[in-house]
Design a protein around this motif. Structure first.
Motif, mmCIF file in Angstrom:
data_model
loop_
_atom_site.group_PDB
_atom_site.id
_atom_site.type_symbol
_atom_site.label_atom_id
_atom_site.label_comp_id
_atom_site.label_asym_id
_atom_site.label_seq_id
_atom_site.Cartn_x
_atom_site.Cartn_y
_atom_site.Cartn_z
ATOM 1 N N THR A 205 -16.510 44.430 -94.600
ATOM 2 C CA THR A 205 -15.925 43.730 -95.750
ATOM 3 C C THR A 205 -15.607 44.785 -96.810
ATOM 4 O O THR A 205 -16.506 45.449 -97.312
ATOM 5 C CB THR A 205 -16.911 42.693 -96.308
ATOM 6 N N GLY A 206 -14.325 44.933 -97.092
ATOM 7 C CA GLY A 206 -13.927 46.005 -97.994
ATOM 8 C C GLY A 206 -14.158 47.351 -97.335
ATOM 9 O O GLY A 206 -13.679 47.616 -96.235
ATOM 10 N N LYS A 207 -14.964 48.208 -97.984
ATOM 11 C CA LYS A 207 -15.270 49.525 -97.437
ATOM 12 C C LYS A 207 -16.702 49.607 -96.909
ATOM 13 O O LYS A 207 -17.162 50.695 -96.545
ATOM 14 C CB LYS A 207 -15.055 50.603 -98.500
ATOM 15 N N SER A 208 -17.390 48.484 -96.876
ATOM 16 C CA SER A 208 -18.788 48.503 -96.439
ATOM 17 C C SER A 208 -18.995 47.607 -95.234
ATOM 18 O O SER A 208 -18.192 46.703 -94.948
ATOM 19 C CB SER A 208 -19.704 48.060 -97.583
ATOM 20 N N GLU A 209 -20.070 47.882 -94.513
ATOM 21 C CA GLU A 209 -20.426 47.083 -93.342
ATOM 22 C C GLU A 209 -21.435 46.023 -93.744
ATOM 23 O O GLU A 209 -22.368 46.294 -94.505
ATOM 24 C CB GLU A 209 -21.012 47.973 -92.243
#
Length: 300
Positions: A205-209
């Motif tokens: 989600t976005g730049k994170s897991e």
């Protein structure tokens, strides 16, 4: 005493884990293996193996001798390959390993075409989902899915594989289609222990897991079983894209949550790359790499 034969039996015994397994692998009676190893120990005037009813272990002298045996046998094999012309024309046996489903769907068709073009080459294909040791198990080439650890091996990337979530159209019609990972909380899931934990699935989600809890109504140990259960309408499942490719194209499954998929896993052809490559291996790499790239480019 044939020392090369005795060395081969010692290596086979250690790799197989027992005298009886080595005898089966070599196709000789158990008594023959035991006798030849005893003769070898007598010749060396030292014990190589500690034998018990439950396990077989190497002595310190046995470990050193085993390492030397492997080097000697590899050098003999190399000399035989040179004499047989493996470095001048494609000939001899090539040992290839690949994951079970990927190997059946993608590697086997390429091998079939290769054998039609190179009649002097024979291939032994081993389909297994475990990580094999190329040098120790005398494997020429492995097809690997996933990020590779740093090693001295040579890797040729031929494509990538997605980790997808899918369900049958009937299930989605009856239960709704999740539009974001946290929406899985209200859904039935089918988990495949070889890919994801039964209690949670990972997304980006976005730049994170993000790890999202799921309700596992059914746990299975093969992707085929997970896909069959999903087609039957039991719930959502998470598998590798090539495993569900046929069902998705046939309309039996629909993919969901595509914007939240983790980065694709690379697919690589891996070989030891030590010294000159036998022509049979070079020929197979040149033949297989572009064809696997084309097949993977057409997949999900």
């Amino acid at each position: 005493m044939d020392r090369l034969d005795a060395m081969s039996l010692l290596v086979a015994t250690v790799e197989a884990g027992s005298l009886s397994a080595a005898a089966r692998r070599a196709g000789v009676p158990l008594a023959t293996v035991s006798r030849k190893l005893s003769e070898l120990e007598k010749h060396l005037k030292t014990r190589l193996l500690n034998r018990s009813t439950r396990r077989l272990t190497l002595t310190d002298a046995g470990q050193s001798y085993l390492d030397a045996c492997r080097r000697i046998l590899d050098e003999v094999s190399e000399a035989e390959r040179i004499a047989a012309g493996e470095y001048s024309s494609p000939t001899g046996e090539l040992v290839v390993t690949a994951p079970v489903v990927f190997g059946r769907l993608h590697v086997l068709p390429v091998i079939t075409d290769f054998l039609a073009v190179y009649p002097q080459v024979d291939i032994r294909l081993s389909l297994s989902d475990r990580i094999t040791q190329l040098i120790e198990e005398h494997i020429d080439l492995a097809v690997r899915i996933g990020e590779l650890p740093d090693s001295a091996m040579v890797a040729i990337r031929v494509g990538s594989i997605r980790r997808i979530v899918c369900a049958s159209p009937a299930y989605l019609a009856g239960h709704g289609t999740p539009t974001e990972p946290r929406g899985l909380a209200g859904h039935n899931c089918i988990t495949f222990e070889g890919l994801a934990a039964p209690a949670a699935w990972s997304f980006v989600t976005g730049k994170s897991e993000a790890t999202v809890p799921v309700r596992s109504r059914l746990q299975v140990n093969t992707a085929e079983a997970a896909i069959d259960a999903a087609i039957a309408g039991l719930g959502l499942t998470k598998v590798l894209s090539y495993q569900a490719d046929a069902a998705v194209r046939a309309g039996a499954l629909r993919m969901v949550l595509e914007p939240f998929e983790p980065p694709p896993w690379p697919v690589s052809l891996v070989h030891a790359g030590q010294g000159r490559l036998p022509v049979k291996l070079r020929a197979f790499l040149d033949f297989a790499a572009p064809r696997l790239k084309e097949r993977l480019a057409r997949s999900l």
